[in-house]
Design a protein around this motif. Structure first.
Motif, mmCIF file in Angstrom:
data_model
loop_
_atom_site.group_PDB
_atom_site.id
_atom_site.type_symbol
_atom_site.label_atom_id
_atom_site.label_comp_id
_atom_site.label_asym_id
_atom_site.label_seq_id
_atom_site.Cartn_x
_atom_site.Cartn_y
_atom_site.Cartn_z
ATOM 1 N N GLN A 312 0.840 -1.189 0.000
ATOM 2 C CA GLN A 312 0.000 0.000 0.000
ATOM 3 C C GLN A 312 0.879 1.244 0.000
ATOM 4 O O GLN A 312 1.732 1.410 0.855
ATOM 5 C CB GLN A 312 -0.914 0.021 1.225
ATOM 6 N N ALA A 315 0.295 7.698 2.019
ATOM 7 C CA ALA A 315 -0.527 8.820 1.554
ATOM 8 C C ALA A 315 -0.138 10.094 2.277
ATOM 9 O O ALA A 315 0.293 10.064 3.431
ATOM 10 C CB ALA A 315 -2.009 8.516 1.797
ATOM 11 N N LEU A 324 -5.348 14.323 -1.641
ATOM 12 C CA LEU A 324 -4.607 13.176 -1.144
ATOM 13 C C LEU A 324 -3.718 12.640 -2.261
ATOM 14 O O LEU A 324 -4.194 12.336 -3.358
ATOM 15 C CB LEU A 324 -5.557 12.092 -0.642
ATOM 16 N N TYR A 325 -2.432 12.540 -1.966
ATOM 17 C CA TYR A 325 -1.471 12.016 -2.934
ATOM 18 C C TYR A 325 -0.967 10.661 -2.440
ATOM 19 O O TYR A 325 -0.703 10.477 -1.244
ATOM 20 C CB TYR A 325 -0.290 12.971 -3.101
ATOM 21 N N LEU A 326 -0.839 9.718 -3.359
ATOM 22 C CA LEU A 326 -0.290 8.408 -3.019
ATOM 23 C C LEU A 326 1.167 8.371 -3.460
ATOM 24 O O LEU A 326 1.492 8.660 -4.613
ATOM 25 C CB LEU A 326 -1.103 7.300 -3.705
ATOM 26 N N TYR A 343 -0.247 11.692 -9.242
ATOM 27 C CA TYR A 343 -0.268 10.950 -7.971
ATOM 28 C C TYR A 343 -1.491 11.281 -7.114
ATOM 29 O O TYR A 343 -1.664 10.696 -6.051
ATOM 30 C CB TYR A 343 0.996 11.264 -7.167
ATOM 31 N N ARG A 344 -2.286 12.213 -7.571
ATOM 32 C CA ARG A 344 -3.433 12.634 -6.764
ATOM 33 C C ARG A 344 -4.600 11.660 -6.938
ATOM 34 O O ARG A 344 -5.051 11.382 -8.043
ATOM 35 C CB ARG A 344 -3.876 14.043 -7.161
ATOM 36 N N ALA A 345 -5.093 11.130 -5.815
ATOM 37 C CA ALA A 345 -6.198 10.175 -5.841
ATOM 38 C C ALA A 345 -7.522 10.898 -6.008
ATOM 39 O O ALA A 345 -7.778 11.897 -5.327
ATOM 40 C CB ALA A 345 -6.212 9.348 -4.561
ATOM 41 N N ALA A 350 -9.558 7.983 -2.840
ATOM 42 C CA ALA A 350 -9.072 8.699 -1.658
ATOM 43 C C ALA A 350 -9.948 8.484 -0.435
ATOM 44 O O ALA A 350 -9.477 8.576 0.708
ATOM 45 C CB ALA A 350 -8.977 10.189 -1.972
ATOM 46 N N PHE A 353 -9.044 6.539 2.832
ATOM 47 C CA PHE A 353 -7.997 6.999 3.755
ATOM 48 C C PHE A 353 -8.579 7.942 4.803
ATOM 49 O O PHE A 353 -9.352 8.854 4.488
ATOM 50 C CB PHE A 353 -6.886 7.710 2.976
ATOM 51 N N TYR A 356 -9.352 12.192 4.859
ATOM 52 C CA TYR A 356 -9.655 12.806 3.557
ATOM 53 C C TYR A 356 -11.052 13.411 3.578
ATOM 54 O O TYR A 356 -12.003 12.811 4.065
ATOM 55 C CB TYR A 356 -9.556 11.776 2.430
#
Length: 386
Positions: A312, A315, A324-326, A343-345, A350, A353, A356
């Protein structure tokens, strides 16, 4: 053989009136007794059976087109010789088409010794379309098609394609159909996994997958104007046909194969990869395809290794929890130069998580608060005394 025996038994067991049913069996140059089995079935079956025996054509398109050319019924259904129909399948699907006047009917599919598509069977739908349901994720030929639709548009399977020919045919039918029905509460088709693992979709050169992706993307581009609807449909060939070429197998591919895959993908990315398609994917999917578009195998290998390990990604939340960026490999690396937005969900990914907050909801609340504030009396401008 021997799967054909059960396949024919499932046809014979159908509850629809045999007088309404015709079977056209195309023996495409088999050498295992299939022809003799078909002839025996034709001699005893209660419905009309036509057996066509021909030299091997090398793929499924030719035999299907031969059968389609001989069909006389109001509907056609393509049944593969190693699969089988569920009980009452034809009766239920024909009834659904007749009741709703729809041109295509999907019957629930169940896998036997192999996986089957699942996301479109949540609910029986009398009438839907390819944009407002998940039917785009099942493009196999095993559907009930109104024959008048196929004849009106001269639809046939593309015999130049060795795989993915059914996806091209079925998606065109979805797009041209006056409605599609989904029978989700009854298994109509059993997708059978062969013991030898020799399924057409799992064999052949990787270059065939690029041929399939190219044809499907071109069909969408030709039939659907640029915009959200086209992006919704483009997700399917990018996610199901193209992306697997840059999955775990890419790690063991030779340098020549990796180079060829990127070269084959390049014109597809340039022509059809859009922000609208990208934002509909998960971060790791979007990131891999972005790196394919950038022609950066060095960065791509790192990401594929990370995804293969099924870890995983960490974040990071920014903008008061609305972004939220992964943290997949190369996030905010100056040398890599991959934009943060890759990379932004999106909200759907998102939301899993903690912390968020959907930006859209927050924006709505802020606007509502501003509206309330504007309606309140301003300081120093109270109501006049009576």
């Amino acid at each position: 053989m021997p799967y054909l025996v059960e396949c024919l038994a499932s046809v014979e067991a159908q509850t629809i009136d045999p007088g309404r049913l015709e079977v056209i069996a195309v023996d495409d140059g088999s050498t295992d007794g299939t022809g003799e089995c078909l002839e025996e079935f034709a001699a005893r079956a209660p419905m009309s059976v036509t057996v066509v025996r021909q030299e091997n054509s090398g793929g499924p398109s030719g035999p299907r087109n031969v059968g389609l050319g001989k069909a006389a019924g109001r509907y056609v259904f393509f049944l593969d010789a190693d699969d089988r129909l569920g009980p009452e399948a034809l009766e239920r699907m024909v009834s659904m088409a007749d009741k709703n006047g729809t041109d295509v009917v999907l019957g629930r599919v169940e896998g036997v010794n192999r996986t089957a598509p699942k996301s479109m069977w949540g609910k029986t739908l009398d009438r839907t379309d390819v944009y407002s349901s998940n039917i785009k994720f099942t493009l196999s030929a095993q559907k009930l098609f109104r024959r008048a639709l196929l004849e009106r548009h001269g639809m046939r399977f593309d015999e130049s394609l060795w795989t993915g020919e059914d996806a091209l045919f079925t998606l065109e039918a979805y797009l041209r159909a006056d409605g599609v029905s989904v029978v989700a509460d009854h298994t109509c088709y059993y997708l059978v996994g062969r013991d030898d693992g020799k399924h057409v979709t799992k064999s052949g050169s990787y270059t065939l997958r690029f041929d399939s992706a190219r044809a499907l993307m071109k069909l969408i581009d030709d039939m659907v104007p640029a915009g959200d609807k086209r992006d919704v449909l483009m997700v399917r060939p990018f996610l199901i046909t193209l992306l697997p070429q840059f999955g775990p197998k890419f790690l063991t591919d030779s340098e020549d194969v990796r180079r060829t895959k990127l070269e084959l993908a390049k014109p597809l990315m340039e022509a059809y990869w859009t922000p609208g398609v990208a934002r509909r994917l998960k971060v790791h999917e979007r990131l891999r395809l972005h790196l394919v578009a950038m022609q950066r195998p060095d960065l791509l290998l790192d990401v594929v290794k990370f995804v293969k390990e099924k870890k995983q990604a960490a974040a990071v939340l920014e903008k008061r929890g609305t972004r939220l960026y992964l943290l997949y490999p190369h996030f905010r690396s100056k040398t890599a130069g991959v934009p943060d937005e890759i990379y932004r969900a999106e909200a759907r990914e998102a939301s899993a998580f903690d912390g968020y907050r959907a930006a859209a909801a927050n924006t709505f609340l802020r606007r509502a608060l501003r509206k309330i504030r504007r309606s309140l009396p301003r300081k120093g401008f109270g109501a006049a005394a009576a």
